[in-house]
Design a protein around this motif. Structure first.
Motif, short mmCIF file in Angstrom:
data_model
loop_
_atom_site.label_atom_id
_atom_site.label_comp_id
_atom_site.label_asym_id
_atom_site.label_seq_id
_atom_site.Cartn_x
_atom_site.Cartn_y
_atom_site.Cartn_z
N VAL A 1 2.87 11.34 -46.88
CA VAL A 1 2.66 12.00 -48.26
C VAL A 1 3.71 12.98 -48.57
O VAL A 1 4.04 13.09 -49.84
CB VAL A 1 1.17 12.68 -48.01
CG1 VAL A 1 1.06 13.50 -49.29
CG2 VAL A 1 0.10 11.39 -47.98
N TYR B 1 1.22 7.57 -46.21
CA TYR B 1 0.84 7.23 -47.46
C TYR B 1 -0.34 5.65 -47.66
O TYR B 1 -1.24 5.70 -48.09
CB TYR B 1 1.81 7.11 -48.44
CG TYR B 1 1.45 6.79 -49.79
CD1 TYR B 1 1.09 7.51 -50.77
CD2 TYR B 1 1.66 5.46 -50.26
CE1 TYR B 1 0.91 7.25 -52.20
CE2 TYR B 1 1.29 5.04 -51.52
CZ TYR B 1 0.78 5.87 -52.53
OH TYR B 1 0.59 5.56 -53.74
N GLN B 2 0.10 4.67 -46.64
CA GLN B 2 -0.53 3.58 -46.73
C GLN B 2 -1.66 3.55 -46.15
O GLN B 2 -2.62 2.56 -46.35
CB GLN B 2 0.58 2.45 -45.93
CG GLN B 2 1.95 2.39 -46.52
CD GLN B 2 2.03 1.55 -47.88
OE1 GLN B 2 0.96 1.30 -48.40
NE2 GLN B 2 3.15 1.69 -48.52
N GLN C 1 -4.50 7.99 -52.89
CA GLN C 1 -3.00 7.74 -53.39
C GLN C 1 -2.63 7.81 -54.91
O GLN C 1 -1.81 8.32 -55.14
CB GLN C 1 -2.75 6.10 -53.10
CG GLN C 1 -2.62 5.60 -51.68
CD GLN C 1 -2.26 4.02 -51.45
OE1 GLN C 1 -2.40 3.31 -52.64
NE2 GLN C 1 -2.07 3.57 -50.38
N GLN C 2 -3.66 7.73 -55.34
CA GLN C 2 -3.68 8.04 -57.12
C GLN C 2 -3.42 9.49 -57.04
O GLN C 2 -2.42 10.07 -57.98
CB GLN C 2 -4.97 7.54 -57.90
CG GLN C 2 -4.81 7.48 -59.37
CD GLN C 2 -5.86 7.15 -59.91
OE1 GLN C 2 -6.91 6.83 -59.81
NE2 GLN C 2 -6.09 6.52 -61.18
N GLN D 1 -0.13 10.70 -55.97
CA GLN D 1 1.08 10.16 -57.12
C GLN D 1 0.83 11.07 -58.01
O GLN D 1 2.10 11.31 -59.03
CB GLN D 1 0.78 8.79 -57.68
CG GLN D 1 1.10 7.63 -56.87
CD GLN D 1 2.60 7.46 -56.35
OE1 GLN D 1 3.50 8.02 -57.16
NE2 GLN D 1 3.07 6.77 -55.29
#
Length: 275
Positions: free
Chosen positions: A105, A144-145, A152-153, A156
């Motif tokens: 992250v 992150y995955q 995740q949104q 970002q």
């Protein structure tokens, strides 16, 4: 660039000026002759049914797609700016952000830090602050995955916030957030948290343009609203003038009504289903 084919727009207008913008994808017209003026200090929501050209218009405004017309950000034609110059004045959150590499992250958010000369500790502090803003404090080392779509949104969004951390630059130029359905994967608590972040960015002098599907979040957080239908402007103006039963029903080709929440007294949009 296609936008250079017409005469210059008024570069003295501050904020975001979209002047007779049209976009084609191949031979297909997607956006047709859209014009509006968005001001720093406000949240502009772009609404309309699926396929009305909202995302295409946003991508033109951020310099990702060629366009006919003019898109001026603080008097600068966005299509004439280098990616580096664009990154200094606006951050973009797309609908989908796919990352194939096994980054954690902290590494993903670090992609938004433009100043590569910052001390490592300064960068880590900024990343931690951004994560805290989006409700993910302590996630720095997470893969992150392995995160959910909503997490995740928000990561970002933290990346984008790091890019335009100060809503107004040192020389007084407003920075902008361009958000494409920023709450699409979020639960209701985090929807409000993220929209409050956007409203706070605007309140501090920045500008926010957000493609929205949730009409009630639009009612709550937008200052101005652009309604699109079939690639064209159906209405643009202050929220209270645009968010009307007749206009929204026409935009979505579906019966809607504007009422008030029995508990909070706030206006809400509800469908007229006959049930």
């Amino acid at each position: 660039m296609l936008h250079q084919k017409i005469e210059a727009a008024d570069r003295s207008v501050s904020g975001l000026l979209v002047d007779h913008v049209s976009v084609r994808i191949g031979a297909t017209p997607i956006v047709n002759d859209v014009s509006f003026h968005a001001k720093p200090g406000e949240v502009l929501a772009i609404i309309g049914p699926s396929g009305s050209g909202k995302t295409t218009l946003l991508r033109a405004m951020t310099g990702e797609l060629q366009y006919i017309g003019h898109v001026l950000l603080s008097g600068l034609e966005i299509g004439d700016l280098s990616p580096e110059a664009q990154a200094q004045i606006r951050g973009v959150l797309p609908q989908l952000s796919q990352i194939s590499f096994p980054l954690n992250v902290s590494e993903v958010i670090g992609l938004g830090l433009i100043d590569r000369q910052q001390a490592r500790r300064t960068r880590l502090v900024r990343i931690a602050e951004a994560l805290s803003k989006v409700g993910l404090a302590g996630f720095e080392g997470r893969n992150y995955q392995d995160l959910s779509g909503g997490e995740q949104q928000r990561v970002q969004l933290a990346r984008v916030l790091c890019q335009v951390w100060e809503p107004v630059s040192g020389d007084g130029t407003p920075r902008w957030l361009f958000l494409d359905e920023p709450v699409s994967s979020l639960d209701i608590k985090h929807q409000y948290q993220i929209m409050r972040l956007a409203a706070d960015f605007a309140a501090k002098g920045g500008g926010v343009v957000s493609v929205m599907h949730d009409l009630n979040l639009t009612l709550t957080f937008a200052d101005r609203v652009l309604v699109m239908r079939k690639g064209e402007t159906l209405a643009f103006g202050a929220r209270e003038k645009v968010m009307r039963t007749d206009l929204l029903s026409r935009a979505y080709d579906f019966p809607l009504t504007l009422t008030r929440c029995a508990v909070a007294g706030a206006p809400i949009v509800v469908p007229v289903t006959g049930r």
